[in-house]
Design a protein around this motif. Structure first.
Motif, PDB file in Angstrom:
ATOM      1  N   TYR A  79      36.003  43.468  48.061  1.00  0.00           N
ATOM      2  CA  TYR A  79      36.680  42.283  47.551  1.00  0.00           C
ATOM      3  C   TYR A  79      37.646  41.696  48.591  1.00  0.00           C
ATOM      4  CZ  TYR A  79      34.909  44.459  43.334  1.00  0.00           C
ATOM      5  OH  TYR A  79      34.086  45.056  42.394  1.00  0.00           O
ATOM      6  N   ILE A 393      35.541  38.190  33.682  1.00  0.00           N
ATOM      7  CA  ILE A 393      35.092  38.563  35.020  1.00  0.00           C
ATOM      8  C   ILE A 393      33.697  39.179  34.916  1.00  0.00           C
ATOM      9  CG2 ILE A 393      35.608  39.924  37.085  1.00  0.00           C
ATOM     10  CD1 ILE A 393      37.590  37.648  36.493  1.00  0.00           C
ATOM     11  N   ASP A 397      31.267  45.960  39.497  1.00  0.00           N
ATOM     12  CA  ASP A 397      32.250  46.737  40.247  1.00  0.00           C
ATOM     13  C   ASP A 397      31.629  47.168  41.570  1.00  0.00           C
ATOM     14  OD1 ASP A 397      34.126  48.412  41.293  1.00  0.00           O
ATOM     15  OD2 ASP A 397      34.559  49.418  39.412  1.00  0.00           O
ATOM     16  N   ASP A 413      28.933  50.344  36.385  1.00  0.00           N
ATOM     17  CA  ASP A 413      29.428  49.415  37.395  1.00  0.00           C
ATOM     18  C   ASP A 413      29.119  47.975  36.998  1.00  0.00           C
ATOM     19  OD1 ASP A 413      26.698  49.654  37.693  1.00  0.00           O
ATOM     20  OD2 ASP A 413      26.735  49.460  39.880  1.00  0.00           O
ATOM     21  N   PRO A 415      29.794  44.281  34.593  1.00  0.00           N
ATOM     22  CA  PRO A 415      30.871  43.292  34.559  1.00  0.00           C
ATOM     23  C   PRO A 415      32.162  43.873  33.994  1.00  0.00           C
ATOM     24  CG  PRO A 415      28.826  42.354  33.759  1.00  0.00           C
ATOM     25  CD  PRO A 415      28.578  43.825  33.910  1.00  0.00           C
ATOM     26  N   GLN A 416      33.280  43.290  34.397  1.00  0.00           N
ATOM     27  CA  GLN A 416      34.576  43.814  33.987  1.00  0.00           C
ATOM     28  C   GLN A 416      34.965  43.340  32.586  1.00  0.00           C
ATOM     29  OE1 GLN A 416      37.618  43.043  36.889  1.00  0.00           O
ATOM     30  NE2 GLN A 416      38.854  44.762  36.262  1.00  0.00           N
ATOM     31  N   MET A 419      39.633  39.896  31.181  1.00  0.00           N
ATOM     32  CA  MET A 419      40.691  40.541  31.972  1.00  0.00           C
ATOM     33  C   MET A 419      41.955  39.704  32.089  1.00  0.00           C
ATOM     34  SD  MET A 419      39.942  43.568  32.736  1.00  0.00           S
ATOM     35  CE  MET A 419      41.335  43.794  33.841  1.00  0.00           C
ATOM     36  N   SER A 436      47.214  45.223  35.093  1.00  0.00           N
ATOM     37  CA  SER A 436      47.591  45.140  36.505  1.00  0.00           C
ATOM     38  C   SER A 436      49.088  45.256  36.660  1.00  0.00           C
ATOM     39  CB  SER A 436      47.132  43.824  37.120  1.00  0.00           C
ATOM     40  OG  SER A 436      47.551  43.752  38.486  1.00  0.00           O
ATOM     41  N   GLN A 444      43.841  45.017  40.597  1.00  0.00           N
ATOM     42  CA  GLN A 444      42.731  44.318  39.939  1.00  0.00           C
ATOM     43  C   GLN A 444      42.030  43.394  40.943  1.00  0.00           C
ATOM     44  OE1 GLN A 444      41.338  44.896  37.173  1.00  0.00           O
ATOM     45  NE2 GLN A 444      42.841  46.229  36.200  1.00  0.00           N
ATOM     46  N   ARG A 446      38.916  42.556  41.518  1.00  0.00           N
ATOM     47  CA  ARG A 446      37.883  41.635  41.056  1.00  0.00           C
ATOM     48  C   ARG A 446      38.497  40.361  40.462  1.00  0.00           C
ATOM     49  NH1 ARG A 446      33.484  44.972  37.556  1.00  0.00           N
ATOM     50  NH2 ARG A 446      35.174  46.461  37.193  1.00  0.00           N
TER      51      ARG A 446
END
Length: 462
Positions: A79, A393, A397, A413, A415-416, A419, A436, A444, A446
């Protein structure tokens, strides 16, 4: 780079003077061109403090490689902001990190003027002109970023100062000690009560003070959409208002429950993890044989850093004349950014993002929202509608996908999901980030990658 056992790509670093004819005052930088498609833009990253080095951001937040606390070695950062844009990390003002010279400034106007000079010299060295510029940062850089951005707009020079947007994480933008700490701290404690585990009698005592000190009424009146009016000027006096210092009461008691309590991310627990930047200074754990990475001689040589400078994450001396080292604003006599410079940047670019992490107690989400509700930009005071649009998001991952595969955790892994909360009005994007702490690109990545995509106009929403 020592300990980095993979190709980090094209990277430059060193000192650039503020004034060409005075080499004794210079700011240290790391510059990395994008590893993605070439772009005629540059994104500047600044850490806060005041006096904290932006090399923290470079090695633990948004750089090409990261070395997180408690880990054996640096790893590639999927990222990294260099995937999208040319990145420039700068140790500023003078007295910060590897920058050299004696601090002389008493205001943000002075440090911003020095940065503008440095940045033009930097551009001339690297042959950069007509680049779109984005200024970003976190914490006390909530003051740096607006003032530097406003100084660039004041130049009225698109060749060297074509400011196109700004971003600040968990920023000091209002009367920090009152609006962003004391007022919101008890509701923050209630929302995260399971992480503090205070007994009922102490919670009742704190709640009574929250009411008696006027904090409950203040939130009830001013944290509304649209706001009822301009908030009265408030400043917390640690001598006369000591009985209402809820922030200190809560943070001090938190250490009794959790000896490894971290005000920057309240969900962290023991054991203490060794951090190669030796931060935070209040909780430094240095195992036998360990060193501070940027103070190693081989690292200094690799970065063309001044070897006579003892690098520390945050300066032990004030970077504003007459001030203190740390978040106290003494010595920095400038007005709070919400009063004029942050509105100027919003109106000049219509591309400003302000974000707060929900596990951050040093600067709290509701405190930052209170600050926004006391700011007038593009003709109106505060947000007219309550933020409520979710941030979804969808990217997988990328950091731990191989770990998941090795352990047979198919789909872990993915999608998040939801968020945070986003809200856009009149050129300002608000982003509340779930789960976060203070250093959002670290905790965080992503989510903050999406923030950057929005800032750079790659996407229209978060």
């Amino acid at each position: 780079m020592p300990e980095v056992h993979f190709d980090v790509g094209e990277l430059y670093s060193g000192l650039v003077p503020i004034d060409k004819d005075n080499q004794s005052r210079a700011l240290f930088f790391i510059f990395q061109p994008t590893t993605g498609e070439p772009v005629d833009e540059i994104t500047i990253w600044l850490n806060g403090g005041p006096g904290c080095s932006s090399l923290e951001g470079f090695i633990q937040e948004n750089g090409r490689f990261i070395w997180q606390p408690g880990t054996f070695a640096p790893v590639e950062n999927p990222y990294a902001w260099t995937n999208l844009t040319n990145m420039l990390w700068v140790d500023q003002p003078v007295g910060t990190g590897f920058s050299i010279g004696t601090p002389t400034a008493v205001s943000q106007e002075e440090t911003a003027a020095e940065f503008v000079k440095f940045f033009k010299n930097f551009q001339e060295i690297f042959g950069i002109k007509n680049f779109k510029i984005y200024v970003t940062g976190e914490s006390y850089a909530g003051r740096y970023v607006p003032y530097i951005s406003a100084a660039m707009l004041d130049q009225q020079d698109k060749e060297y100062y074509d400011l196109n947007g700004a971003l600040v994480y968990d920023p000091c933008i209002a009367q920090y000690d009152f609006t962003q700490q004391q007022v919101p701290v008890f509701p923050f404690l209630q929302e995260n009560a399971n992480m503090f585990n205070f007994n009922k009698s102490y919670m009742a005592e704190l709640e009574e003070l929250h009411k008696a000190c006027g904090y409950e009424d203040y939130i009830d009146k001013y944290l509304n959409f649209p706001p009822p009016g301009i908030q009265p000027p408030k400043m917390f006096n640690y001598t006369t208002d000591a009985k209402c210092d809820l922030f200190s009461m809560i943070s001090n008691e938190a250490f009794n429950v959790n000896p490894c309590f971290d005000v920057y991310e309240v969900n962290l627990m023991c054991p203490l993890l060794w951090d190669i930047t030796a931060f935070p200074t209040a909780l430094v754990y240095q195992p036998e044989g360990a060193t501070v990475y940027f103070d190693r001689k081989d690292v200094k040589r690799a970065l063309h850093a001044p070897e006579h400078v003892t690098w520390s994450e945050c300066s032990n001396e004030p970077v504003f004349v007459g001030g203190k080292a740390g978040p106290e604003q003494e010595g920095d006599i400038s007005a709070n950014p919400i009063e004029h410079v942050l509105p100027q940047v919003i109106e000049g670019t219509n591309r400003v993002l302000v974000s707060n992490g929900d596990y951050d107690m040093i600067i709290m989400t509701n405190g930052t929202l209170l600050a926004i509700q006391n700011m007038t930009w593009n003709g109106e005071l505060g947000f007219q509608s309550q933020p409520q649009t979710p941030i979804n998001i969808e990217m997988p991952d990328l950091m731990y996908k191989d770990v998941f595969k090795q352990n047979g955790e198919a789909g872990a892994d993915g999608p998040q999901g939801i968020m945070g909360i986003q809200h856009y009005e009149r050129g300002l994007m608000w982003a509340q980030t779930y789960q976060s702490g203070h250093m959002q690109p670290q905790y965080q990545p992503r989510v903050t990658y999406r923030h950057l995509e929005w800032l750079l106009r790659r996407v229209d929403s978060l």
